[in-house]
Design a protein around this motif. Structure first.
Motif, PDB file in Angstrom:
ATOM      1  N   ALA A 133      45.398  33.118  44.096  1.00  0.00           N
ATOM      2  CA  ALA A 133      45.523  32.261  45.276  1.00  0.00           C
ATOM      3  C   ALA A 133      46.988  31.975  45.587  1.00  0.00           C
ATOM      4  O   ALA A 133      47.405  31.986  46.748  1.00  0.00           O
ATOM      5  CB  ALA A 133      44.757  30.954  45.062  1.00  0.00           C
ATOM      6  N   LEU A 134      47.782  31.716  44.555  1.00  0.00           N
ATOM      7  CA  LEU A 134      49.213  31.451  44.754  1.00  0.00           C
ATOM      8  C   LEU A 134      49.910  32.679  45.338  1.00  0.00           C
ATOM      9  O   LEU A 134      50.804  32.561  46.169  1.00  0.00           O
ATOM     10  CB  LEU A 134      49.862  31.064  43.426  1.00  0.00           C
ATOM     11  CG  LEU A 134      51.352  30.725  43.474  1.00  0.00           C
ATOM     12  CD1 LEU A 134      51.584  29.433  44.264  1.00  0.00           C
ATOM     13  CD2 LEU A 134      51.925  30.591  42.061  1.00  0.00           C
ATOM     14  N   GLY A 135      49.488  33.859  44.915  1.00  0.00           N
ATOM     15  CA  GLY A 135      50.144  35.088  45.348  1.00  0.00           C
ATOM     16  C   GLY A 135      49.642  35.646  46.657  1.00  0.00           C
ATOM     17  O   GLY A 135      50.087  36.732  47.068  1.00  0.00           O
ATOM     18  N   ASP A 136      48.752  34.947  47.327  1.00  0.00           N
ATOM     19  CA  ASP A 136      48.184  35.441  48.580  1.00  0.00           C
ATOM     20  C   ASP A 136      49.278  35.868  49.553  1.00  0.00           C
ATOM     21  O   ASP A 136      50.102  35.056  49.959  1.00  0.00           O
ATOM     22  CB  ASP A 136      47.315  34.342  49.207  1.00  0.00           C
ATOM     23  CG  ASP A 136      46.671  34.784  50.512  1.00  0.00           C
ATOM     24  OD1 ASP A 136      46.263  35.954  50.611  1.00  0.00           O
ATOM     25  OD2 ASP A 136      46.589  33.944  51.428  1.00  0.00           O
ATOM     26  N   ARG A 137      49.305  37.173  49.876  1.00  0.00           N
ATOM     27  CA  ARG A 137      50.268  37.764  50.800  1.00  0.00           C
ATOM     28  C   ARG A 137      51.709  37.710  50.285  1.00  0.00           C
ATOM     29  O   ARG A 137      52.662  37.960  51.035  1.00  0.00           O
ATOM     30  CB  ARG A 137      50.168  37.125  52.186  1.00  0.00           C
ATOM     31  CG  ARG A 137      48.857  37.436  52.872  1.00  0.00           C
ATOM     32  CD  ARG A 137      48.780  36.856  54.267  1.00  0.00           C
ATOM     33  NE  ARG A 137      48.601  35.412  54.248  1.00  0.00           N
ATOM     34  CZ  ARG A 137      48.461  34.661  55.334  1.00  0.00           C
ATOM     35  NH1 ARG A 137      48.505  35.231  56.533  1.00  0.00           N
ATOM     36  NH2 ARG A 137      48.276  33.367  55.245  1.00  0.00           N
ATOM     37  N   ALA A 138      51.903  37.347  48.989  1.00  0.00           N
ATOM     38  CA  ALA A 138      53.247  37.285  48.424  1.00  0.00           C
ATOM     39  C   ALA A 138      53.405  38.218  47.223  1.00  0.00           C
ATOM     40  O   ALA A 138      54.442  38.852  47.056  1.00  0.00           O
ATOM     41  CB  ALA A 138      53.580  35.856  48.005  1.00  0.00           C
ATOM     42  N   PHE A 139      52.381  38.297  46.370  1.00  0.00           N
ATOM     43  CA  PHE A 139      52.427  39.219  45.230  1.00  0.00           C
ATOM     44  C   PHE A 139      51.019  39.549  44.779  1.00  0.00           C
ATOM     45  O   PHE A 139      50.064  38.825  45.071  1.00  0.00           O
ATOM     46  CB  PHE A 139      53.253  38.641  44.071  1.00  0.00           C
ATOM     47  CG  PHE A 139      52.773  37.322  43.508  1.00  0.00           C
ATOM     48  CD1 PHE A 139      51.640  37.235  42.706  1.00  0.00           C
ATOM     49  CD2 PHE A 139      53.478  36.152  43.754  1.00  0.00           C
ATOM     50  CE1 PHE A 139      51.206  36.024  42.170  1.00  0.00           C
ATOM     51  CE2 PHE A 139      53.061  34.923  43.236  1.00  0.00           C
ATOM     52  CZ  PHE A 139      51.921  34.867  42.447  1.00  0.00           C
ATOM     53  N   ASP A 140      50.912  40.672  44.070  1.00  0.00           N
ATOM     54  CA  ASP A 140      49.656  41.067  43.440  1.00  0.00           C
ATOM     55  C   ASP A 140      49.729  40.769  41.951  1.00  0.00           C
ATOM     56  O   ASP A 140      50.805  40.843  41.343  1.00  0.00           O
ATOM     57  CB  ASP A 140      49.387  42.564  43.645  1.00  0.00           C
ATOM     58  CG  ASP A 140      48.994  42.902  45.073  1.00  0.00           C
ATOM     59  OD1 ASP A 140      48.377  42.041  45.723  1.00  0.00           O
ATOM     60  OD2 ASP A 140      49.310  44.012  45.535  1.00  0.00           O
ATOM     61  N   VAL A 141      48.590  40.433  41.350  1.00  0.00           N
ATOM     62  CA  VAL A 141      48.530  40.073  39.934  1.00  0.00           C
ATOM     63  C   VAL A 141      48.112  41.291  39.105  1.00  0.00           C
ATOM     64  O   VAL A 141      47.111  41.942  39.406  1.00  0.00           O
ATOM     65  CB  VAL A 141      47.539  38.922  39.701  1.00  0.00           C
ATOM     66  CG1 VAL A 141      47.513  38.523  38.226  1.00  0.00           C
ATOM     67  CG2 VAL A 141      47.906  37.724  40.577  1.00  0.00           C
ATOM     68  N   THR A 142      48.883  41.597  38.068  1.00  0.00           N
ATOM     69  CA  THR A 142      48.563  42.681  37.143  1.00  0.00           C
ATOM     70  C   THR A 142      48.422  42.118  35.730  1.00  0.00           C
ATOM     71  O   THR A 142      48.693  40.949  35.488  1.00  0.00           O
ATOM     72  CB  THR A 142      49.651  43.767  37.147  1.00  0.00           C
ATOM     73  OG1 THR A 142      50.874  43.219  36.599  1.00  0.00           O
ATOM     74  CG2 THR A 142      49.929  44.270  38.555  1.00  0.00           C
ATOM     75  N   HIS A 143      47.989  42.960  34.780  1.00  0.00           N
ATOM     76  CA  HIS A 143      47.844  42.570  33.370  1.00  0.00           C
ATOM     77  C   HIS A 143      47.061  41.251  33.255  1.00  0.00           C
ATOM     78  O   HIS A 143      47.509  40.283  32.640  1.00  0.00           O
ATOM     79  CB  HIS A 143      49.203  42.450  32.690  1.00  0.00           C
ATOM     80  CG  HIS A 143      49.974  43.739  32.637  1.00  0.00           C
ATOM     81  ND1 HIS A 143      50.685  44.231  33.710  1.00  0.00           N
ATOM     82  CD2 HIS A 143      50.101  44.638  31.638  1.00  0.00           C
ATOM     83  CE1 HIS A 143      51.243  45.374  33.375  1.00  0.00           C
ATOM     84  NE2 HIS A 143      50.899  45.658  32.127  1.00  0.00           N
ATOM     85  N   ILE A 144      45.893  41.268  33.871  1.00  0.00           N
ATOM     86  CA  ILE A 144      45.062  40.069  33.958  1.00  0.00           C
ATOM     87  C   ILE A 144      44.464  39.708  32.595  1.00  0.00           C
ATOM     88  O   ILE A 144      44.015  40.583  31.854  1.00  0.00           O
ATOM     89  CB  ILE A 144      43.946  40.293  34.994  1.00  0.00           C
ATOM     90  CG1 ILE A 144      44.569  40.466  36.384  1.00  0.00           C
ATOM     91  CG2 ILE A 144      42.944  39.154  34.994  1.00  0.00           C
ATOM     92  CD1 ILE A 144      43.631  41.071  37.407  1.00  0.00           C
ATOM     93  N   VAL A 145      44.466  38.437  32.280  1.00  0.00           N
ATOM     94  CA  VAL A 145      43.861  37.915  31.053  1.00  0.00           C
ATOM     95  C   VAL A 145      42.680  37.033  31.444  1.00  0.00           C
ATOM     96  O   VAL A 145      42.854  36.069  32.195  1.00  0.00           O
ATOM     97  CB  VAL A 145      44.870  37.108  30.216  1.00  0.00           C
ATOM     98  CG1 VAL A 145      44.187  36.541  28.964  1.00  0.00           C
ATOM     99  CG2 VAL A 145      46.067  37.964  29.833  1.00  0.00           C
ATOM    100  N   GLN A 146      41.499  37.369  30.945  1.00  0.00           N
ATOM    101  CA  GLN A 146      40.288  36.618  31.253  1.00  0.00           C
ATOM    102  C   GLN A 146      39.674  36.076  29.966  1.00  0.00           C
ATOM    103  O   GLN A 146      39.366  36.856  29.065  1.00  0.00           O
ATOM    104  CB  GLN A 146      39.259  37.522  31.948  1.00  0.00           C
ATOM    105  CG  GLN A 146      39.687  38.035  33.314  1.00  0.00           C
ATOM    106  CD  GLN A 146      39.382  37.060  34.442  1.00  0.00           C
ATOM    107  OE1 GLN A 146      39.339  35.853  34.211  1.00  0.00           O
ATOM    108  NE2 GLN A 146      39.154  37.567  35.630  1.00  0.00           N
ATOM    109  N   PRO A 147      39.496  34.756  29.844  1.00  0.00           N
ATOM    110  CA  PRO A 147      38.853  34.224  28.630  1.00  0.00           C
ATOM    111  C   PRO A 147      37.376  34.581  28.537  1.00  0.00           C
ATOM    112  O   PRO A 147      36.815  34.626  27.450  1.00  0.00           O
ATOM    113  CB  PRO A 147      39.057  32.713  28.745  1.00  0.00           C
ATOM    114  CG  PRO A 147      39.263  32.467  30.197  1.00  0.00           C
ATOM    115  CD  PRO A 147      39.947  33.696  30.742  1.00  0.00           C
ATOM    116  N   GLY A 148      36.738  34.837  29.669  1.00  0.00           N
ATOM    117  CA  GLY A 148      35.315  35.184  29.654  1.00  0.00           C
ATOM    118  C   GLY A 148      34.424  33.957  29.615  1.00  0.00           C
ATOM    119  O   GLY A 148      34.879  32.817  29.521  1.00  0.00           O
ATOM    120  N   LYS A 149      33.143  34.214  29.640  1.00  0.00           N
ATOM    121  CA  LYS A 149      32.174  33.116  29.672  1.00  0.00           C
ATOM    122  C   LYS A 149      32.104  32.413  28.318  1.00  0.00           C
ATOM    123  O   LYS A 149      32.542  32.961  27.292  1.00  0.00           O
ATOM    124  CB  LYS A 149      30.789  33.648  30.039  1.00  0.00           C
ATOM    125  CG  LYS A 149      30.204  34.614  29.025  1.00  0.00           C
ATOM    126  CD  LYS A 149      28.844  35.127  29.479  1.00  0.00           C
ATOM    127  CE  LYS A 149      28.248  36.093  28.438  1.00  0.00           C
ATOM    128  NZ  LYS A 149      26.926  36.604  28.857  1.00  0.00           N
TER     129      LYS A 149
END
Length: 294
Positions: A133-149
């Motif tokens: 959301a912060l990067g909307d139209r400003a940057f793309d997010v890579t190397h995503i970390v997801q804690p999962g359910k």
């Protein structure tokens, strides 16, 4: 929010027809891409990249530093995050410096609250959704970390990422772990000082483990991406146990985040701020880093 840079496109003849019917230009031209001149198409400008794993590392370490030292490999990504926080008026421009200190931590928390998040979801540590959301139209997010359910393991609550890390630590040591305390357990044990209020935290019983085996377990947990220590009764008001916090977990409580930062800085994660007393594992890797190398 920043607007997208306008995209210019010069199209004539067959290429223009392709645009009208929604076909790729190369398909309309018999799979031959146009070369130069008015027939060439200019694609949408590619956005800068922000490495989420690098930002998470800085968000753990930098608030624990005694100075403004930047975290290796993270500063340029942190600056992009800080620029957008400044654009939204939650961070003073003077803190757009690549150091994810307490000012940036608080500003990110304010941004999370502006999205309607509260509690752990507004802990100042970037999660995938808030960073996107912060990067909307400003940057793309890579190397995503997801804690999962959220899942259970030995009767305690964890996120899937932490459970997977525990299972791999078990596999490496051949020890079946007995959980004393899991994650997402606010107020569960007053001696924990809030460490287990969020995700990524675990305490293990050590009954029946020899000192050598305890060290082996701590080393294995560090290898897969935990900040882990053996805690003795001499260190505090608790029984002997192994305490661990998953590095780069976006759901960490503030005390747990501080412990991971201390671990990176070679400390024991306790209030006495003494040097790390556990087995050295170099380089320090997160769970995702461990998976890439195994």
């Amino acid at each position: 929010m920043k607007a997208k840079r306008p995209v210019s496109m010069a199209v004539t003849g067959l290429a223009a027809a392709a645009v009208l019917v929604g076909l790729p230009m190369c398909a309309a031209a018999g799979n031959s891409a146009p070369t130069g001149g008015a027939g060439a198409a200019v694609g949408a400008a590619e956005l800068p990249k922000v490495n989420m794993a690098a930002v998470l590392k800085a968000a753990q370490i930098d608030p624990q530093r005694p100075d403004q030292t930047l975290t290796d490999g993270a500063a340029k990504h942190v600056r992009k995050v800080e620029r957008e926080l400044a654009e939204r008026g939650v961070l003073e421009q003077k803190y757009v410096d690549g150091h994810y200190g307490t000012a940036t931590l608080e500003a990110y928390s304010a941004f999370q609250r502006s999205l309607g998040y509260d509690g752990l979801a507004a802990n100042g540590i970037p999660g995938h959704r808030s960073l996107t959301a912060l990067g909307d139209r400003a940057f793309d997010v890579t190397h995503i970390v997801q804690p999962g359910k959220r899942v259970t393991y030995d009767g305690a609550t964890f996120n899937k990422r932490t459970k997977d890390m525990l299972l791999e630590s078990q596999r490496l040591t051949g020890v079946t772990f007995a959980v004393e305390q899991g994650s997402y357990n606010p107020g569960g044990d007053p001696t924990s000082a809030g460490t287990h209020d969020g995700g990524g935290a675990v305490d293990l019983y050590v009954d029946g483990m020899s000192p050598k085996k305890r060290t082996e377990v701590v080393r294995a947990m560090r290898k897969v991406g935990f900040a882990a220590w053996y805690r003795s009764p001499e260190q505090g008001d608790w029984g002997p146990h192994i305490h661990a916090v998953a590095l780069a977990d976006p759901d960490l409580s503030e005390p747990a985040r501080a412990q991971t930062g201390d671990y990176y800085l070679g400390k024991n994660g306790l209030a006495n701020d003494l040097p790390d007393d556990g087995p050295k594992v170099k380089p320090i890797r997160t769970w995702e880093g461990y998976q890439r190398t195994h």
